[in-house]
Design a protein around this motif. Structure first.
Motif, short mmCIF file in Angstrom:
data_model
loop_
_atom_site.label_atom_id
_atom_site.label_comp_id
_atom_site.label_asym_id
_atom_site.label_seq_id
_atom_site.Cartn_x
_atom_site.Cartn_y
_atom_site.Cartn_z
N ARG A 1 0.96 -1.35 0.10
CA ARG A 1 -0.04 -0.16 -0.01
C ARG A 1 0.79 1.18 0.04
O ARG A 1 1.23 1.91 1.12
CB ARG A 1 -0.94 0.09 1.37
CG ARG A 1 -2.18 0.84 0.91
CD ARG A 1 -3.12 0.47 1.98
NE ARG A 1 -4.62 1.23 1.60
CZ ARG A 1 -5.45 0.95 0.89
NH1 ARG A 1 -5.39 -0.18 0.38
NH2 ARG A 1 -6.61 1.52 0.78
N ARG B 1 -13.99 1.86 -2.16
CA ARG B 1 -12.73 1.60 -1.58
C ARG B 1 -11.76 0.97 -2.51
O ARG B 1 -10.56 0.80 -2.01
CB ARG B 1 -12.88 0.69 -0.26
CG ARG B 1 -13.61 1.25 0.88
CD ARG B 1 -13.66 0.40 2.00
NE ARG B 1 -14.79 0.81 3.12
CZ ARG B 1 -14.59 1.07 4.34
NH1 ARG B 1 -13.15 1.28 4.69
NH2 ARG B 1 -15.45 1.33 5.19
N ASN C 1 -10.49 2.50 -4.98
CA ASN C 1 -9.51 3.68 -5.31
C ASN C 1 -8.80 4.34 -4.13
O ASN C 1 -7.85 4.99 -4.22
CB ASN C 1 -10.14 4.77 -6.08
CG ASN C 1 -10.70 4.26 -7.36
OD1 ASN C 1 -10.25 3.32 -8.04
ND2 ASN C 1 -11.61 4.89 -8.19
N GLY C 2 -9.26 4.28 -2.84
CA GLY C 2 -8.55 4.53 -1.57
C GLY C 2 -9.51 4.41 -0.63
O GLY C 2 -10.71 4.14 -0.73
N SER D 1 -5.67 -0.26 6.73
CA SER D 1 -6.45 -0.21 5.48
C SER D 1 -6.61 -1.46 4.63
O SER D 1 -5.62 -2.23 4.56
CB SER D 1 -5.59 0.73 4.90
OG SER D 1 -5.36 1.98 5.66
N CYS E 1 -6.13 9.11 3.93
CA CYS E 1 -6.55 8.23 2.82
C CYS E 1 -5.37 7.55 2.28
O CYS E 1 -4.43 8.11 2.02
CB CYS E 1 -7.39 9.16 1.81
SG CYS E 1 -8.17 8.18 0.58
N SER E 2 -5.52 6.30 1.98
CA SER E 2 -4.45 5.36 1.47
C SER E 2 -4.99 4.73 0.18
O SER E 2 -6.03 4.53 0.01
CB SER E 2 -3.91 4.61 2.50
OG SER E 2 -4.72 3.39 3.09
N ALA E 3 -4.07 4.10 -0.50
CA ALA E 3 -4.30 3.29 -1.74
C ALA E 3 -3.41 2.35 -1.88
O ALA E 3 -2.14 2.40 -1.68
CB ALA E 3 -4.26 4.02 -2.87
N GLU F 1 -2.70 8.05 -6.10
CA GLU F 1 -2.54 8.95 -5.27
C GLU F 1 -3.46 10.38 -5.64
O GLU F 1 -3.86 10.88 -4.62
CB GLU F 1 -1.11 9.49 -5.27
CG GLU F 1 -1.06 10.70 -4.31
CD GLU F 1 0.67 11.18 -4.29
OE1 GLU F 1 0.71 12.59 -3.98
OE2 GLU F 1 1.38 10.38 -4.86
N CYS G 1 -6.71 9.55 -4.02
CA CYS G 1 -6.66 9.75 -2.31
C CYS G 1 -6.91 11.28 -2.27
O CYS G 1 -7.52 11.73 -1.35
CB CYS G 1 -5.61 9.49 -1.93
SG CYS G 1 -5.28 7.30 -1.73
#
Length: 421
Positions: free
Chosen positions: A118, A227, A229-230, A329, A351-353, A359, A362
């Motif tokens: 991630r 979720r 995409n992020g 996450s 926010c994480s991906a 990015e 996010c």
């Protein structure tokens, strides 16, 4: 002589051959990260600097080495970050920027071990302050994030805690807000039998709207896309110790345990490892696919903080029980740092991906959440008690070399936020 400054101002210039020109130096701006120089020949020039003289002793193109010398050893990425910071520092601060002391910007340390599972995280801190307070002293006047009560009024806050507990107890027996259930605001249900004040109801209403905004962003196919995409998280900033760490633990690591927020108020269920929770999440409809994907990975991504005061680092591949888990996450936040109706001193949003290309998603998700929060807080202003939402930028810094990875929001992103009216 010196190569004229003009060469460093031509952005489209990609090939430069200044051999045999009697040059003793190159202008520093030739090393600007904004230039796209691919070929640079400086042969047969009497440079005063020994390193440049050595490079000029050959006819070969050594653009990378020459440009790095001009940047004083910095990579193009580092130089680009520094140039951007200098440009932003010269501009007037955005109206919604929560000012902090120079060099005191809060950091999340990005660890190398999380990059394979991630690699993206962005974050910011939201503050609610009195509109009339002059900068830079607004931070001294923060009250409850979702209300107008001053946190120094202990009796009133204590009373609200009891009333909020009653309202939360009622919500316990209602369907929990999930990505598959977008229920109406809890305050629309009858609570006339409860002895709670309008202030407590207002706190709960705005809090639930804030949680609902995150759910809608997760659902939006152009933003969170359920979720994929992020994944957003929010945390009570007053419960945090900085810097935070975004890292990962091995799938079978049983050292770190936490209380998942998605399991609600039943703390009696005890703590569990990320793997144990991911296994349980297989039975939660809106988390099943994400849990399956997570369980297939060799490591679990986590946002954590050290509980030991004064400890600023965690070694890669090393974790102990002395950490508090803020989020795993994209499944859940931790119970200990959860956002509550009585949050004060700011709220951290993150926010994480799972892919570097996400990015931008996010950042868009966080921007949308900030805009929704502004609407929730500022449209409900009482007469004479006008509140505004300000945003404190957070740096994401690489733990292994302390280089800046990214900052959110950027100056341009600040300009996208609604004006303060």
């Amino acid at each position: 002589g010196t190569l004229p400054e003009l060469f460093g101002l031509i952005k489209s210039l990609s090939i430069i051959d200044v051999s045999n020109n009697g040059l003793t130096a190159l202008h520093p701006n030739l090393g600007s990260a904004s230039l796209k120089i691919k070929k640079l020949i400086i042969a047969n020039n009497p440079f005063q600097d020994k390193k440049f003289k050595k490079l000029a002793a050959t006819d070969k193109c050594q653009a990378k080495a020459i440009l790095q010398l001009l940047r004083k050893g910095k990579s193009k990425r580092q130089a680009k970050v520094e140039e951007k910071e200098k440009a932003e520092a010269s501009r007037a601060p955005p109206p919604r920027q929560f000012t902090t002391e120079i060099g005191k910007r809060k950091r999340i340390l990005l660890h190398r071990d999380v990059l394979s599972v991630r690699p993206v995280i962005c974050a910011a801190i939201l503050h609610v302050v009195n509109a009339n307070d002059a900068l830079p002293n607004r931070s001294e006047h923060e009250g409850l994030f979702f209300g107008s009560t001053d946190v120094e009024n202990e009796n009133l806050v204590s009373s609200l805690e009891t009333e909020i507990a009653l309202l939360e107890q009622k919500e316990t027996f209602s369907p929990r807000l999930t990505d598959d259930t977008l229920r109406n605001d809890a305050n629309e249900q009858s609570d006339s039998y409860m002895d709670v004040s309008d202030g407590a109801r207002s706190l709960m209403k705005k809090f639930n709207l804030f949680i609902r905004a995150q759910t809608l962003i997760h659902h939006n196919p152009e933003l969170g896309n359920k979720r994929r995409n992020g994944a957003l998280g929010s945390h009570n900033a007053s419960a945090l110790s900085w810097p935070l760490h975004f890292l990962s633990c091995k799938r079978k690591d049983d050292t770190v345990k936490f209380s998942p927020l998605r399991e609600g108020w039943m703390e009696g269920k005890g703590k569990c490892t990320p793997r144990e929770y991911a296994t349980r999440a297989l039975s939660i409809p809106d988390l099943r696919k994400h849990a399956q994907a997570l369980l297939s990975l060799p490591r679990f991504p986590m946002l954590v903080m050290k509980e030991t005061e004064g400890v600023n680092s965690i070694e890669d591949n090393y974790l102990d029980s002395d950490v508090t888990v803020l989020s795993v996450s994209p499944l859940t936040n931790g119970w200990e740092t959860r956002t509550t109706p009585l949050a004060a001193g700011g709220i951290l949003i993150e926010c994480s991906a799972g892919d570097e290309s996400l990015e931008v998603n996010c950042r868009q998700m966080l921007l949308q959440l900030i805009k929704e929060t502004i609407k929730i807080i500022e449209e409900s202003n009482e007469q004479g008690k006008q509140k505004v939402v300000l945003v404190e930028a957070v740096d994401i810094v690489r733990a292994w070399n302390k280089q800046l990875q990214t900052t959110f929001p950027s100056y341009e992103e600040f300009s996208e936020l609604p004006e303060i009216t």
